[in-house]
Design an enzyme around this catalytic site. Structure first.
Site, PDB file in Angstrom:
ATOM      1  N   PHE A 116      16.154  47.734  16.288  1.00  0.00           N
ATOM      2  CA  PHE A 116      16.068  47.428  14.697  1.00  0.00           C
ATOM      3  C   PHE A 116      16.223  48.156  13.944  1.00  0.00           C
ATOM      4  CE2 PHE A 116      13.645  43.367  13.206  1.00  0.00           C
ATOM      5  CZ  PHE A 116      13.584  42.443  13.967  1.00  0.00           C
ATOM      6  N   GLN A 231      12.664  43.114  -1.221  1.00  0.00           N
ATOM      7  CA  GLN A 231      13.420  43.282  -0.591  1.00  0.00           C
ATOM      8  C   GLN A 231      14.200  42.431  -0.449  1.00  0.00           C
ATOM      9  OE1 GLN A 231      12.788  43.437   4.013  1.00  0.00           O
ATOM     10  NE2 GLN A 231      13.128  45.403   3.510  1.00  0.00           N
ATOM     11  N   HIS A 233      16.832  40.517   1.802  1.00  0.00           N
ATOM     12  CA  HIS A 233      17.902  40.763   3.402  1.00  0.00           C
ATOM     13  C   HIS A 233      18.929  40.119   3.692  1.00  0.00           C
ATOM     14  CE1 HIS A 233      17.802  39.670   7.749  1.00  0.00           C
ATOM     15  NE2 HIS A 233      16.050  40.338   7.828  1.00  0.00           N
ATOM     16  N   LEU A 243      16.154  32.538   7.389  1.00  0.00           N
ATOM     17  CA  LEU A 243      17.023  33.671   8.033  1.00  0.00           C
ATOM     18  C   LEU A 243      16.940  33.416   8.781  1.00  0.00           C
ATOM     19  CD1 LEU A 243      15.658  37.033   7.281  1.00  0.00           C
ATOM     20  CD2 LEU A 243      13.594  36.567   9.076  1.00  0.00           C
ATOM     21  N   GLU A 246      17.301  40.127  12.104  1.00  0.00           N
ATOM     22  CA  GLU A 246      17.497  41.131  12.154  1.00  0.00           C
ATOM     23  C   GLU A 246      17.599  42.222  13.594  1.00  0.00           C
ATOM     24  OE1 GLU A 246      16.975  44.246   9.517  1.00  0.00           O
ATOM     25  OE2 GLU A 246      15.576  45.746  11.554  1.00  0.00           O
ATOM     26  N   ARG A 277      17.456  47.770   5.311  1.00  0.00           N
ATOM     27  CA  ARG A 277      18.148  46.831   4.878  1.00  0.00           C
ATOM     28  C   ARG A 277      18.662  46.609   3.497  1.00  0.00           C
ATOM     29  NH1 ARG A 277      12.826  42.887   7.231  1.00  0.00           N
ATOM     30  NH2 ARG A 277      13.524  42.654   9.346  1.00  0.00           N
ATOM     31  N   HIS A 341      13.891  38.273   0.606  1.00  0.00           N
ATOM     32  CA  HIS A 341      13.150  37.493   1.406  1.00  0.00           C
ATOM     33  C   HIS A 341      11.501  38.815   1.624  1.00  0.00           C
ATOM     34  CE1 HIS A 341      12.358  37.481   6.242  1.00  0.00           C
ATOM     35  NE2 HIS A 341      12.012  39.523   6.189  1.00  0.00           N
ATOM     36  N   ARG A 376      11.247  48.133   3.094  1.00  0.00           N
ATOM     37  CA  ARG A 376      10.258  48.076   4.041  1.00  0.00           C
ATOM     38  C   ARG A 376      11.522  48.050   5.656  1.00  0.00           C
ATOM     39  NH1 ARG A 376       9.242  43.650   8.055  1.00  0.00           N
ATOM     40  NH2 ARG A 376      10.000  42.102   6.336  1.00  0.00           N
TER      41      ARG A 376
END
Ligand SMILES: Cc1cc2nc3c(=O)[nH]c(=O)nc-3n(C[C@H](O)[C@H](O)[C@H](O)COP(=O)(O)OP(=O)(O)OC[C@H]3O[C@@H](n4cnc5c(N)ncnc54)[C@H](O)[C@@H]3O)c2cc1C
Length: 570
Positions: A116, A231, A233, A243, A246, A277, A341, A376
């Protein structure tokens, strides 16, 4: 049902954080109630796709996970909480495994893990691309098994405070089915109401993610922190913002421009698509602004992974792309763009989730404990919910059995006050009024444009004007539905009131922070400025002035020997 209900512990929110905390309360033998404005299984946690981080592989270790998180947070996360989360992560995931959560497996039966963003090891455990769904169902089964009192379709309207002791005493909630108000009295209250991504017009969040708990905690006297950090995304679907996890890039997908070429080597030569991100979102926006996008989007290409892997590992995202974008990723790249996000801001709390208001605790996305800082890392949020759901649940049990044992005073007047405000809104005339939906659209579109991936003084001031206009209009907001049962017209208006407070906090904190750090990128202050800005901004609600005011709080660091701030490169 009586309009007064008493429990030892009241949990607002039935997502992963709320249900995990309920497990601690109920198994400690305390009377534990959970309220949720939707059925628990419709909480946004259920939508989480990619996975949950934990150093469970023998070749990994929690210190590396903590280092990645401190760096990902751009050195403004609270390091005591980050260490605690990463250390407890393996056990928290294994707890869920033991409860029966169907994680995907390797050939040898161990829990499978994928790479990730921003991580130096493939440490994201997952259940195909429906990880949150699997985890939430598991905790819901436990809630039923242990007989948790669940009040679903109850909406939190206000938190109550015992003025004599300055302690949170419970909440006023509406039974949505009947429209009746109920007063919940409790010795400890947990806000686990999730995030407020709905503040931005383009977002990946559920309709219910309006941050009610954060705004109402501010009003009750618990400050929020880190509200400027939002955030975006990198891979929301172009048209709907839905979404695309990721985890897709974790499985090897590329980002390409309209020229068909990859571009991440220009921005993050080592980690490429798996940089963190904020870095990838800025790279995409730059490509789009320089003309390498199409119709405001760039592309996510998974074709080279092949049909079999896409069907096995990524079935849900394939279906989303087909249903909402008309594109089958097996044959064509998916158009994507940065989309709101996750909200790093939330109720400021110590490392066990106790807010600055005695008796009020917080966990999950609603909280600012703070393990995410300015950015994050993917798959650290599901982790936060199960680690801090557990830790905060235990802290509440300790509080209720110790210094919090005497029940705080509650006042019947609170319920009558909320009822009077509801009646006043219902009585407002249409003439000269404004539809709440128009106020919400104007506000969220403005923030999307002016308080987004790149920010500057002029745009943020425009955003502040939009907030001020929304506040003025909100005083004239009228509802068409004057009834009691399922009055969503009224309830979404109540939510709008909360969103406006959160919008004011977000923009004021963003104007205040004169540097670029993590997700907060100010064009006139392109560098991170540790000397002046390595601190949290607190947002408080000033009831007399009817506005958000700002304060500061120190970052809880573990010293230079442990984490020395460095330039963040991927
Ligand atoms: C599409 C998507 C995919 C994601 N994928 C991942 C991922 O793969 N990995 C990862 O780590 N993170 C992921 N995240 C983030 C993560 O899912 C969330 O941050 C996390 O699940 C939040 O859990 P929570 O328990 O704090 O709140 P939620 O699950 O959002 O639950 C909030 C609860 O509060 C209740 N509530 C809210 N307001 C009120 C009110 N006024 N009255 C009563 N009840 C109320 C709701 O009914 C709900 O039960 C994803 C997020 C999204 C949107």
């Amino acid at each position: 049902m009586s309009s007064i209900i008493e429990h030892d512990i009241l949990i607002v929110g039935a997502g992963l954080a709320g249900l995990r905390a309920a497990f601690e309360g109920i198994t400690a033998g305390l009377s534990t109630a959970v309220i949720s404005k939707v059925h628990p299984l419709r909480s946004h946690s259920c939508a989480a796709q990619g996975g949950v981080n934990a150093a469970i592989n023998p070749n990994d270790n929690w210190e590396d996970h903590a280092y990645d998180t401190v760096k990902g947070a751009d050195y403004i996360g609270d390091e005591d909480a980050i260490d605690l989360m990463c250390k407890e992560a393996p056990q928290a995931v294994l707890d869920l495994d033991a409860m029966g959560c169907p994680f995907s497996r390797e050939e040898d039966g161990t829990i499978a893990q994928r790479p990730f963003g921003g991580a130096n090891f493939p440490r994201t455990a997952y259940a195909a691309d429906r990880t949150g769904h699997a985890m939430l169902h598991t905790l819901w089964e436990q809630a039923i098994k242990y007989g948790t009192d669940v009040y679903d379709e109850y909406q939190l309207m206000e938190l109550t405070v015992d003025k004599r002791t300055g302690r949170c005493s419970g909440a006023i909630a509406m039974d949505i089915k009947s429209g009746k108000l109920v007063q919940f009295n409790a010795k400890a209250v947990l806000i686990a109401t999730g995030g407020y991504g709905r503040l931005f017009a383009s977002n990946t969040n559920a309709m219910i993610n309006t941050g009610d708990g954060v705004a109402l905690a501010m009003k009750a006297g618990a400050p929020a922190g880190d509200m400027e950090f939002v955030q975006f995304h990198p891979t929301g679907l172009k048209s709907s913002g839905l979404l695309i996890s990721e985890g897709v890039r974790g499985e090897g997908a590329y980002l390409i421009g309209k020229d068909g070429k990859r571009f991440m080597q220009k921005y993050a030569p080592n980690k490429l698509e798996l940089a963190s991100r904020d870095v990838v979102s800025r790279a995409e926006m730059t490509e789009i602004m320089e003309g390498n996008g199409e119709d405001g989007a760039i592309f996510l290409d998974v074709r080279h992974l092949g049909r079999a892997k896409i069907l096995e590992r990524l079935p849900q995202i394939r279906q989303l792309a087909i249903d909402y974008e008309g594109v089958d990723p097996i044959d064509e790249p998916i158009p994507v763009k940065p989309t709101c996000h996750y909200t790093m801001g939330g109720i400021r709390a110590d490392k066990v989730g106790h807010s600055m208001l005695k008796g009020l605790f917080t966990a999950g996305e609603a909280s600012c404990v703070n393990v995410h800082g300015a950015n994050r890392l993917g798959a650290n949020s599901l982790l936060e919910t199960i680690v801090f759901g557990k830790i905060t649940g235990k802290a509440m049990v300790e509080f209720v059995e110790g210094e919090g044992a005497p029940r705080p005073n509650s006042v019947g007047k609170d319920l009558r006050d909320v009822q009077a405000r509801i009646d006043e809104i219902k009585d407002r005339p249409q003439e000269g009024g404004v539809r709440p939906d128009d106020i919400r659209t104007a506000l969220t579109e403005n923030l999307n444009e002016n308080c987004s991936v790149f920010r500057d003084d002029a745009r943020l001031k425009k955003a502040l004007k939009a907030v001020e206009k929304a506040k003025k209009d909100f005083a004239k907001a009228y509802v068409d539905d004057k009834g009691d049962a399922f009055n969503t017209d009224l309830l979404t208006t109540w939510e709008l009131g909360n969103l406006i407070i959160l919008g004011e906090a977000t923009v004021k904190a963003a104007l205040e922070r004169k540097e670029s750090r993590g997700a907060h990128s100010r064009e006139e202050y392109p560098d991170r400025d540790d000397e002046n800005w390595r601190k949290h901004i607190l947002c408080k609600w000033d009831a007399d002035k009817g506005e958000v005011t700002l304060d500061e709080d120190a970052v809880r660091t573990l010293g230079k020997e442990k984490y020395e701030p460095q330039e963040r490169k991927y």
